[in-house]
Scaffold this motif. Structure first.
Motif, PDB file in Angstrom:
ATOM      1  N   VAL A   1      -8.036   9.314 -13.683  1.00 47.29           N
ATOM      2  CA  VAL A   1      -8.018   7.921 -13.040  1.00 47.29           C
ATOM      3  C   VAL A   1      -7.993   6.841 -14.080  1.00 47.29           C
ATOM      4  O   VAL A   1      -8.501   6.746 -15.012  1.00 47.29           O
ATOM      5  N   VAL A   2      -6.882   6.173 -13.810  1.00 48.59           N
ATOM      6  CA  VAL A   2      -6.717   4.841 -14.506  1.00 48.59           C
ATOM      7  C   VAL A   2      -7.475   3.641 -14.631  1.00 48.59           C
ATOM      8  O   VAL A   2      -7.786   3.391 -15.575  1.00 48.59           O
ATOM      9  N   GLU A   3      -7.873   3.569 -13.281  1.00 45.32           N
ATOM     10  CA  GLU A   3      -8.951   2.305 -13.356  1.00 45.32           C
ATOM     11  C   GLU A   3      -9.558   2.512 -11.680  1.00 45.32           C
ATOM     12  O   GLU A   3      -8.950   3.120 -10.880  1.00 45.32           O
ATOM     13  N   ARG A   4     -10.679   1.975 -11.579  1.00 44.96           N
ATOM     14  CA  ARG A   4     -11.620   1.868 -10.621  1.00 44.96           C
ATOM     15  C   ARG A   4     -11.459   0.364 -10.068  1.00 44.96           C
ATOM     16  O   ARG A   4     -12.016  -0.358 -10.762  1.00 44.96           O
ATOM     17  N   VAL A   5     -11.016   0.136  -8.874  1.00 49.39           N
ATOM     18  CA  VAL A   5     -10.912  -1.390  -8.461  1.00 49.39           C
ATOM     19  C   VAL A   5     -11.624  -1.479  -7.231  1.00 49.39           C
ATOM     20  O   VAL A   5     -12.034  -0.685  -6.380  1.00 49.39           O
ATOM     21  N   GLY A   6     -12.004  -2.777  -6.866  1.00 50.22           N
ATOM     22  CA  GLY A   6     -12.613  -3.249  -5.774  1.00 50.22           C
ATOM     23  C   GLY A   6     -11.831  -3.557  -4.598  1.00 50.22           C
ATOM     24  O   GLY A   6     -10.406  -3.677  -4.719  1.00 50.22           O
ATOM     25  N   LYS A   7     -12.040  -4.208  -3.476  1.00 53.03           N
ATOM     26  CA  LYS A   7     -11.296  -4.286  -2.324  1.00 53.03           C
ATOM     27  C   LYS A   7     -10.704  -5.872  -2.634  1.00 53.03           C
ATOM     28  O   LYS A   7     -11.253  -6.597  -3.137  1.00 53.03           O
ATOM     29  N   GLY A   8      -9.521  -5.939  -1.856  1.00 50.28           N
ATOM     30  CA  GLY A   8      -8.929  -7.257  -1.979  1.00 50.28           C
ATOM     31  C   GLY A   8      -7.840  -7.405  -2.777  1.00 50.28           C
ATOM     32  O   GLY A   8      -7.112  -8.641  -2.399  1.00 50.28           O
ATOM     33  N   HIS A   9      -7.586  -6.830  -3.560  1.00 50.35           N
ATOM     34  CA  HIS A   9      -6.429  -6.684  -4.413  1.00 50.35           C
ATOM     35  C   HIS A   9      -5.040  -6.566  -3.607  1.00 50.35           C
ATOM     36  O   HIS A   9      -5.116  -5.498  -2.793  1.00 50.35           O
ATOM     37  N   LYS A  10      -3.939  -7.399  -3.891  1.00 55.20           N
ATOM     38  CA  LYS A  10      -2.731  -7.056  -3.241  1.00 55.20           C
ATOM     39  C   LYS A  10      -1.730  -6.263  -4.098  1.00 55.20           C
ATOM     40  O   LYS A  10      -1.659  -6.677  -5.600  1.00 55.20           O
ATOM     41  N   LEU A  11      -1.110  -5.172  -3.613  1.00 55.82           N
ATOM     42  CA  LEU A  11      -0.229  -4.532  -4.298  1.00 55.82           C
ATOM     43  C   LEU A  11       1.180  -4.447  -3.856  1.00 55.82           C
ATOM     44  O   LEU A  11       1.439  -4.559  -2.745  1.00 55.82           O
ATOM     45  N   THR A  12       2.116  -3.968  -4.724  1.00 53.46           N
ATOM     46  CA  THR A  12       3.303  -3.651  -4.295  1.00 53.46           C
ATOM     47  C   THR A  12       3.621  -2.056  -4.073  1.00 53.46           C
ATOM     48  O   THR A  12       3.458  -1.390  -5.092  1.00 53.46           O
ATOM     49  N   ILE A  13       4.065  -1.556  -3.005  1.00 47.02           N
ATOM     50  CA  ILE A  13       4.258  -0.293  -2.937  1.00 47.02           C
ATOM     51  C   ILE A  13       5.746  -0.072  -3.229  1.00 47.02           C
ATOM     52  O   ILE A  13       6.756  -0.716  -2.845  1.00 47.02           O
ATOM     53  N   ILE A  14       6.189   1.019  -3.836  1.00 46.74           N
ATOM     54  CA  ILE A  14       7.368   1.371  -4.405  1.00 46.74           C
ATOM     55  C   ILE A  14       7.976   2.656  -4.058  1.00 46.74           C
ATOM     56  O   ILE A  14       8.756   3.114  -4.379  1.00 46.74           O
ATOM     57  N   GLY A  15       7.016   3.304  -3.437  1.00 48.13           N
ATOM     58  CA  GLY A  15       7.353   4.810  -2.807  1.00 48.13           C
ATOM     59  C   GLY A  15       5.957   5.322  -2.120  1.00 48.13           C
ATOM     60  O   GLY A  15       4.766   4.842  -2.362  1.00 48.13           O
ATOM     61  N   SER A  16       6.150   6.545  -1.940  1.00 49.24           N
ATOM     62  CA  SER A  16       5.199   7.523  -1.282  1.00 49.24           C
ATOM     63  C   SER A  16       5.330   9.083  -1.690  1.00 49.24           C
ATOM     64  O   SER A  16       6.472   9.438  -1.678  1.00 49.24           O
ATOM     65  N   VAL A  17       4.094   9.572  -1.736  1.00 52.65           N
ATOM     66  CA  VAL A  17       4.105  11.173  -1.954  1.00 52.65           C
ATOM     67  C   VAL A  17       2.980  11.585  -1.114  1.00 52.65           C
ATOM     68  O   VAL A  17       1.824  11.399  -1.492  1.00 52.65           O
ATOM     69  N   ASP A  18       3.251  12.288  -0.019  1.00 50.98           N
ATOM     70  CA  ASP A  18       2.381  12.862   1.007  1.00 50.98           C
ATOM     71  C   ASP A  18       1.424  11.931   1.379  1.00 50.98           C
ATOM     72  O   ASP A  18       1.573  10.732   1.916  1.00 50.98           O
ATOM     73  N   HIS A  19       0.115  11.945   1.228  1.00 50.83           N
ATOM     74  CA  HIS A  19      -1.012  10.809   1.411  1.00 50.83           C
ATOM     75  C   HIS A  19      -1.232   9.788   0.465  1.00 50.83           C
ATOM     76  O   HIS A  19      -2.231   9.150   0.532  1.00 50.83           O
ATOM     77  N   TRP A  20      -0.333   9.727  -0.448  1.00 54.40           N
ATOM     78  CA  TRP A  20      -0.736   8.924  -1.583  1.00 54.40           C
ATOM     79  C   TRP A  20       0.519   7.821  -1.606  1.00 54.40           C
ATOM     80  O   TRP A  20       1.697   8.139  -1.199  1.00 54.40           O
ATOM     81  N   ASP A  21       0.359   6.311  -1.846  1.00 50.20           N
ATOM     82  CA  ASP A  21       1.374   5.538  -2.200  1.00 50.20           C
ATOM     83  C   ASP A  21       1.430   5.134  -3.713  1.00 50.20           C
ATOM     84  O   ASP A  21       0.597   5.222  -4.495  1.00 50.20           O
TER      85      ASP A  21
END
Length: 244
Positions: A205-225
């Motif tokens: 785990v790199v970090e545990r965060v709460g909801k509401g943050h906006k992210l940029t998707i640069i790819g996906s692997v199965d059920h993960w972005d």
């Protein structure tokens, strides 16, 4: 953790006048009229239920619907939903005023990813007018190629700078045409969301965060972005995200 926002509501009915009617997916117009009536007499909870019922995650929604959903979400201190609907609205009708409001609200709630800059404005602007820009550029590019081919057939000299210019132009056009497929944003919608260094529940785990943050998707692997967080590439479950 989100901080309660006790100031005056950001949105007002005067703001509705800013938005012109637009085409949207086929919602239940009778339910929307009922929702508008409930909204007008401040029966917000009932109106919100009907508005959400007629909201589409995948198809185009009307500007008025998005604005009212954002207003109702902000009124109940649901800033994740509020910023999500505003982000959807920015795809339909981008404006500096709207971006600045999102940026201000996000800062007050300690949420990241909504910073207003020229790059983000260009991306949103392109996604709105993307159907027209490539046509214009392709037309111009075709004209240049025709001129060069004509000169070649006539055995007229073509300056080296012109040859280099057309190559640079075509490479730039290729990049612009791929902007929509290379750029995707999303919002975290679950509390205690884990960001991992690999696309696996067993990964660190790199970090545990709460909801509401906006992210940029640069790819996906199965059920993960694959997303960018604090200038680092991490992985997050797709079920923890809403795509904008």
């Amino acid at each position: 953790m989100q901080v309660p926002y006790k100031k005056n509501l950001i949105f007002s009915f005067l703001f509705l006048a800013f938005f012109m009617p637009d085409l949207a997916f086929c919602a239940n117009q009778k339910e929307l009229k009922t929702a508008d009536s409930l909204f007008a007499i401040a029966r917000y909870a009932e109106a919100q239920t009907l508005y959400k019922k007629n909201f589409s995650l995948t198809e185009k929604n009307s500007q008025a619907l998005l604005l009212k959903l954002a207003f109702l979400a902000e009124k109940t201190n649901n800033y994740t939903d509020c910023l999500f609907f505003l982000s959807k609205l920015a795809l339909v009708k981008p404006s500096r005023h709207l971006f600045e409001k999102m940026d201000k609200l996000a800062k007050e709630q300690n949420l990241s990813g909504y910073e207003f800059d020229d790059y983000n404005y260009f991306i949103i602007f392109y996604r709105k007018y993307g159907d027209y820009i490539p046509i214009l550029l392709l037309t111009l590019g075709t004209y240049i190629v025709v001129i060069m081919v004509t000169k070649t057939r006539r055995k007229e000299p073509i300056l080296q700078i012109h040859k280099v210019s057309i190559i640079v132009y075509l490479l730039a056009l290729l990049g612009i045409l791929n902007v929509p497929s290379l750029y995707q944003t999303c919002i975290i919608v679950n509390d205690n969301t884990f960001l991992r260094d690999e696309p696996s529940s067993a990964a660190g785990v790199v970090e545990r965060v709460g909801k509401g943050h906006k992210l940029t998707i640069i790819g996906s692997v199965d059920h993960w972005d694959r997303v960018i967080w604090n200038n680092r590439i991490v992985y997050i479950r797709k079920s923890d995200l809403w795509n904008i």
